[in-house]
Design a protein around this motif. Structure first.
Motif, mmCIF file in Angstrom:
data_model
loop_
_atom_site.group_PDB
_atom_site.id
_atom_site.type_symbol
_atom_site.label_atom_id
_atom_site.label_comp_id
_atom_site.label_asym_id
_atom_site.label_seq_id
_atom_site.Cartn_x
_atom_site.Cartn_y
_atom_site.Cartn_z
ATOM 1 N N LEU A 52 -24.543 36.672 -3.109
ATOM 2 C CA LEU A 52 -23.105 36.784 -3.394
ATOM 3 C C LEU A 52 -22.465 35.417 -3.543
ATOM 4 C CD1 LEU A 52 -21.823 39.710 -1.141
ATOM 5 C CD2 LEU A 52 -22.357 39.717 -3.575
ATOM 6 N N ARG A 53 -22.913 34.462 -2.748
ATOM 7 C CA ARG A 53 -22.376 33.101 -2.874
ATOM 8 C C ARG A 53 -22.518 32.606 -4.310
ATOM 9 N NH1 ARG A 53 -25.276 30.172 2.252
ATOM 10 N NH2 ARG A 53 -24.021 31.127 3.880
ATOM 11 N N LEU A 54 -23.726 32.674 -4.814
ATOM 12 C CA LEU A 54 -23.970 32.156 -6.155
ATOM 13 C C LEU A 54 -23.306 33.031 -7.219
ATOM 14 C CD1 LEU A 54 -25.243 29.926 -7.800
ATOM 15 C CD2 LEU A 54 -27.336 31.284 -7.914
ATOM 16 N N LEU A 55 -23.405 34.342 -7.086
ATOM 17 C CA LEU A 55 -22.795 35.239 -8.062
ATOM 18 C C LEU A 55 -21.289 35.023 -8.156
ATOM 19 C CD1 LEU A 55 -23.081 37.663 -10.004
ATOM 20 C CD2 LEU A 55 -22.708 39.149 -8.015
ATOM 21 N N PHE A 56 -20.609 34.989 -7.027
ATOM 22 C CA PHE A 56 -19.157 34.802 -7.038
ATOM 23 C C PHE A 56 -18.762 33.461 -7.643
ATOM 24 C CE2 PHE A 56 -18.374 37.781 -3.168
ATOM 25 C CZ PHE A 56 -18.545 38.884 -3.983
ATOM 26 N N VAL A 57 -19.512 32.423 -7.320
ATOM 27 C CA VAL A 57 -19.163 31.100 -7.844
ATOM 28 C C VAL A 57 -19.499 30.992 -9.328
ATOM 29 C CG1 VAL A 57 -19.681 28.637 -7.682
ATOM 30 C CG2 VAL A 57 -19.223 29.956 -5.610
ATOM 31 N N LEU A 58 -20.601 31.577 -9.757
ATOM 32 C CA LEU A 58 -20.929 31.543 -11.184
ATOM 33 C C LEU A 58 -19.880 32.265 -12.016
ATOM 34 C CD1 LEU A 58 -24.784 32.141 -11.304
ATOM 35 C CD2 LEU A 58 -23.548 30.037 -11.851
ATOM 36 N N SER A 98 -21.631 24.713 -1.410
ATOM 37 C CA SER A 98 -22.992 24.516 -1.928
ATOM 38 C C SER A 98 -23.250 25.279 -3.229
ATOM 39 C CB SER A 98 -24.036 24.835 -0.870
ATOM 40 O OG SER A 98 -23.967 26.175 -0.460
ATOM 41 N N PRO A 99 -22.779 26.521 -3.397
ATOM 42 C CA PRO A 99 -22.985 27.148 -4.708
ATOM 43 C C PRO A 99 -22.146 26.483 -5.797
ATOM 44 C CG PRO A 99 -21.772 28.630 -3.271
ATOM 45 C CD PRO A 99 -22.212 27.467 -2.445
ATOM 46 N N TYR A 100 -20.985 25.980 -5.418
ATOM 47 C CA TYR A 100 -20.136 25.281 -6.377
ATOM 48 C C TYR A 100 -20.814 23.983 -6.824
ATOM 49 C CZ TYR A 100 -15.642 24.354 -8.610
ATOM 50 O OH TYR A 100 -14.649 24.149 -9.524
ATOM 51 N N LEU A 101 -21.426 23.279 -5.877
ATOM 52 C CA LEU A 101 -22.169 22.061 -6.196
ATOM 53 C C LEU A 101 -23.377 22.386 -7.070
ATOM 54 C CD1 LEU A 101 -22.743 19.024 -5.860
ATOM 55 C CD2 LEU A 101 -23.953 19.595 -3.729
ATOM 56 N N PHE A 104 -22.180 23.007 -10.545
ATOM 57 C CA PHE A 104 -21.829 21.738 -11.194
ATOM 58 C C PHE A 104 -23.085 21.008 -11.664
ATOM 59 C CE2 PHE A 104 -21.353 17.130 -10.838
ATOM 60 C CZ PHE A 104 -20.331 16.913 -11.756
ATOM 61 N N ILE A 105 -24.092 20.922 -10.808
ATOM 62 C CA ILE A 105 -25.339 20.239 -11.170
ATOM 63 C C ILE A 105 -26.009 20.952 -12.340
ATOM 64 C CG2 ILE A 105 -27.674 19.672 -10.369
ATOM 65 C CD1 ILE A 105 -26.411 19.239 -7.556
ATOM 66 N N ALA A 106 -26.014 22.293 -12.296
ATOM 67 C CA ALA A 106 -26.651 23.062 -13.372
ATOM 68 C C ALA A 106 -25.924 22.862 -14.704
ATOM 69 C CB ALA A 106 -26.687 24.544 -13.008
ATOM 70 N N ILE A 107 -24.615 22.781 -14.669
ATOM 71 C CA ILE A 107 -23.849 22.534 -15.902
ATOM 72 C C ILE A 107 -24.119 21.127 -16.408
ATOM 73 C CG2 ILE A 107 -21.504 22.203 -16.802
ATOM 74 C CD1 ILE A 107 -20.663 24.550 -14.934
ATOM 75 N N ARG A 108 -24.127 20.203 -15.511
ATOM 76 C CA ARG A 108 -24.276 18.789 -15.873
ATOM 77 C C ARG A 108 -25.694 18.427 -16.330
ATOM 78 N NH1 ARG A 108 -20.750 14.164 -15.838
ATOM 79 N NH2 ARG A 108 -22.123 12.405 -15.687
ATOM 80 N N PHE A 109 -26.699 18.887 -15.583
ATOM 81 C CA PHE A 109 -28.060 18.445 -15.840
ATOM 82 C C PHE A 109 -28.957 19.487 -16.512
ATOM 83 C CE2 PHE A 109 -26.551 15.770 -12.352
ATOM 84 C CZ PHE A 109 -26.712 14.531 -12.935
ATOM 85 N N PHE A 110 -28.631 20.780 -16.342
ATOM 86 C CA PHE A 110 -29.439 21.832 -16.964
ATOM 87 C C PHE A 110 -28.748 22.414 -18.188
ATOM 88 C CE2 PHE A 110 -31.217 23.106 -12.509
ATOM 89 C CZ PHE A 110 -31.930 21.920 -12.458
ATOM 90 N N THR A 128 -31.489 29.372 -9.478
ATOM 91 C CA THR A 128 -31.647 29.958 -8.146
ATOM 92 C C THR A 128 -32.385 29.011 -7.192
ATOM 93 O OG1 THR A 128 -33.646 31.161 -8.844
ATOM 94 C CG2 THR A 128 -31.535 32.357 -8.953
ATOM 95 N N VAL A 129 -33.371 28.297 -7.702
ATOM 96 C CA VAL A 129 -34.078 27.326 -6.862
ATOM 97 C C VAL A 129 -33.141 26.180 -6.486
ATOM 98 C CG1 VAL A 129 -35.935 25.609 -6.816
ATOM 99 C CG2 VAL A 129 -36.388 27.906 -7.680
ATOM 100 N N LEU A 130 -32.381 25.684 -7.461
ATOM 101 C CA LEU A 130 -31.414 24.611 -7.196
ATOM 102 C C LEU A 130 -30.424 25.033 -6.123
ATOM 103 C CD1 LEU A 130 -29.992 21.895 -7.861
ATOM 104 C CD2 LEU A 130 -28.714 23.164 -9.604
ATOM 105 N N PHE A 131 -29.869 26.226 -6.271
ATOM 106 C CA PHE A 131 -28.908 26.707 -5.281
ATOM 107 C C PHE A 131 -29.545 26.851 -3.908
ATOM 108 C CE2 PHE A 131 -27.528 30.542 -2.978
ATOM 109 C CZ PHE A 131 -26.388 29.993 -2.398
ATOM 110 N N ALA A 132 -30.716 27.471 -3.837
ATOM 111 C CA ALA A 132 -31.365 27.692 -2.547
ATOM 112 C C ALA A 132 -31.664 26.369 -1.840
ATOM 113 C CB ALA A 132 -32.647 28.499 -2.731
ATOM 114 N N LEU A 133 -32.170 25.398 -2.585
ATOM 115 C CA LEU A 133 -32.470 24.094 -1.982
ATOM 116 C C LEU A 133 -31.192 23.363 -1.556
ATOM 117 C CD1 LEU A 133 -35.357 22.867 -4.314
ATOM 118 C CD2 LEU A 133 -35.538 23.621 -1.923
ATOM 119 N N THR A 134 -30.189 23.397 -2.417
ATOM 120 C CA THR A 134 -28.914 22.744 -2.094
ATOM 121 C C THR A 134 -28.298 23.353 -0.851
ATOM 122 O OG1 THR A 134 -28.519 22.281 -4.435
ATOM 123 C CG2 THR A 134 -26.609 22.185 -2.981
#
Length: 189
Positions: A52-58, A98-101, A104-110, A128-134
């Motif tokens: 939900l963290r990632l879904l809501f922020v995306l 963390s999902p917001y970060l 941002f990283i995914a938009i910027r670098f991916f 999903t890997v980026l979010f989980a690690l972050t």
């Protein structure tokens, strides 16, 4: 969903509050049904609320992040130490940030499209890997710094794994639900 710029402040507040409530209850459901997946305090092998963290922020960007933060504040004060204000607020900011970060990283670098168009399986996996690690790393560094854990690396890896499993499961279910709804729209009575 309309852009947040097109939503009134009242509607943004409602969406934010709905995210907070959904996250709060997702936490309780996860604690009830997957308690046996807990590795250590606050670290789970399967953590559905991370999805939900990632879904809501995306989908909802800052409204989702704020909703997660507010839901996490409620969780920390209701189920944690109610007098640990700095810890509770710091943990809540990491939960929403963390999902917001990661976004941002995914938009910027991916080169993730902000409209989420073209999100294929490779981009989905990387996100999903980026979010989980972050998320796992930021939480565990915070827990280590505040003296809540002494096993930074192990807990960060387990938390990242649990967040990844929970995120993949929630996003896969959301994707399936969207496809199912779309298929019903194409069926003519």
């Amino acid at each position: 969903m309309q852009s947040s710029n097109k939503l009134s402040i009242e509607n943004q507040a409602i969406v934010t509050f709905a995210c907070a409530v959904a996250y709060f209850y997702a936490y309780q459901l996860n604690a009830h049904y997957f308690e046996w997946f807990e590795f250590s305090q606050g670290v789970n092998w399967l953590y559905l609320p991370s999805g939900l963290r990632l879904l809501f922020v995306l989908v909802l960007t800052h409204m989702g992040a704020l909703g997660i933060t507010l839901g996490s504040i409620a969780i920390n004060y209701m189920f944690g130490a109610s007098d640990a204000h700095v810890f509770n607020l710091g943990t809540s900011l990491i939960s929403g940030g963390s999902p917001y970060l990661a976004r941002f990283i995914a938009i910027r670098f991916f080169q993730l499209n902000t409209g989420l168009t073209g999100l294929n399986s490779k981009a989905f996996f990387k996100l999903t890997v980026l979010f989980a690690l972050t998320n796992g790393l930021l939480h565990q560094v915070w827990f280590f710094w505040t003296g809540q854990t002494d096993s930074l690396i192990t807990n960060a890896l387990v938390m990242a794994a649990g967040d990844w499993f929970g995120t993949v499961l929630v996003l896969a279910c959301a994707s399936l639900a969207i496809r199912t709804v779309k298929s019903f729209r194409h069926i003519k009575p």
